[in-house]
Design a protein around this motif. Sequence first.
Motif, short mmCIF file in Angstrom:
data_model
loop_
_atom_site.label_atom_id
_atom_site.label_comp_id
_atom_site.label_asym_id
_atom_site.label_seq_id
_atom_site.Cartn_x
_atom_site.Cartn_y
_atom_site.Cartn_z
N GLY A 38 3.94 6.93 0.99
CA GLY A 38 2.75 7.44 1.65
C GLY A 38 1.54 6.54 1.44
N LEU A 39 1.37 6.03 0.23
CA LEU A 39 0.25 5.13 -0.02
C LEU A 39 0.44 3.80 0.69
N LEU A 40 1.66 3.28 0.67
CA LEU A 40 1.92 2.00 1.34
C LEU A 40 1.61 2.10 2.83
N ILE A 41 2.10 3.13 3.46
CA ILE A 41 1.89 3.27 4.90
C ILE A 41 0.48 3.79 5.19
N GLY A 42 -0.05 4.62 4.30
CA GLY A 42 -1.40 5.15 4.50
C GLY A 42 -2.48 4.08 4.43
N ALA A 124 -1.95 -6.13 3.13
CA ALA A 124 -0.81 -6.23 2.20
C ALA A 124 -1.29 -6.37 0.76
N LEU A 125 -2.40 -7.10 0.57
CA LEU A 125 -2.94 -7.28 -0.78
C LEU A 125 -3.47 -5.99 -1.38
N ILE A 126 -3.82 -5.04 -0.56
CA ILE A 126 -4.31 -3.75 -1.05
C ILE A 126 -3.18 -2.72 -1.07
N ALA A 127 -2.41 -2.62 0.01
CA ALA A 127 -1.43 -1.55 0.17
C ALA A 127 -0.28 -1.65 -0.84
N ILE A 128 0.24 -2.84 -1.06
CA ILE A 128 1.40 -2.98 -1.95
C ILE A 128 1.04 -2.62 -3.39
#
Length: 179
Positions: A38-42, A124-128
């Motif tokens: 959820g966090l990755l996609i959110g 990507a630097l934030i989501a991952i």
Amino acid sequence: MASGEGPAGRSHRIRRWLHDSGCLTFKREPIARGIGIGLLIGFTPTVGFQTVMMLGACLWLRGNFPAAFAMSWVSNPFTLPPMIYAYYQLGDWLFGSWVKSRFVGTGGIDEAMIGVVNTALGCALIAIPMALIGYFASLGISEVWNRRRHAAREERRASARRSRAATTEAPSSGRDNKR
């Protein structure tokens, strides 16, 4: 057809399949995976496709879909524009010269591609890392919760054993003491 069933009675089969896949399992590991998904996609600017992406990822990785859905609300119509701007700025700051060297043209399409790539890299630097932090934090919090819960249960059991032992060892009536 019973109430709550879909066409041809498939609702029960679909519900069973979702439960067996882990999408509706409320155990520690599937919930942690759901939070990570959820966090990755959110944290990605994929509004409109997030639910389908989360369901597919939860089916594939056996994550809890309700947890993923709840975590995906980190991005909503109010927070998404500042997030996209921050992603672009971060990507441009870290990768701007490298991205611009890959797109040598000066046309509008090249400029748009530079913006998209900078935004994707910043995202990507934030989501991952946020997904990983959410996953491991969820596992840690649930471990602490379970340890405290088990310790409290053991304390209640020990207290009940002590009180039972105290009542069985109580002195008998005064008549027995005279003999």
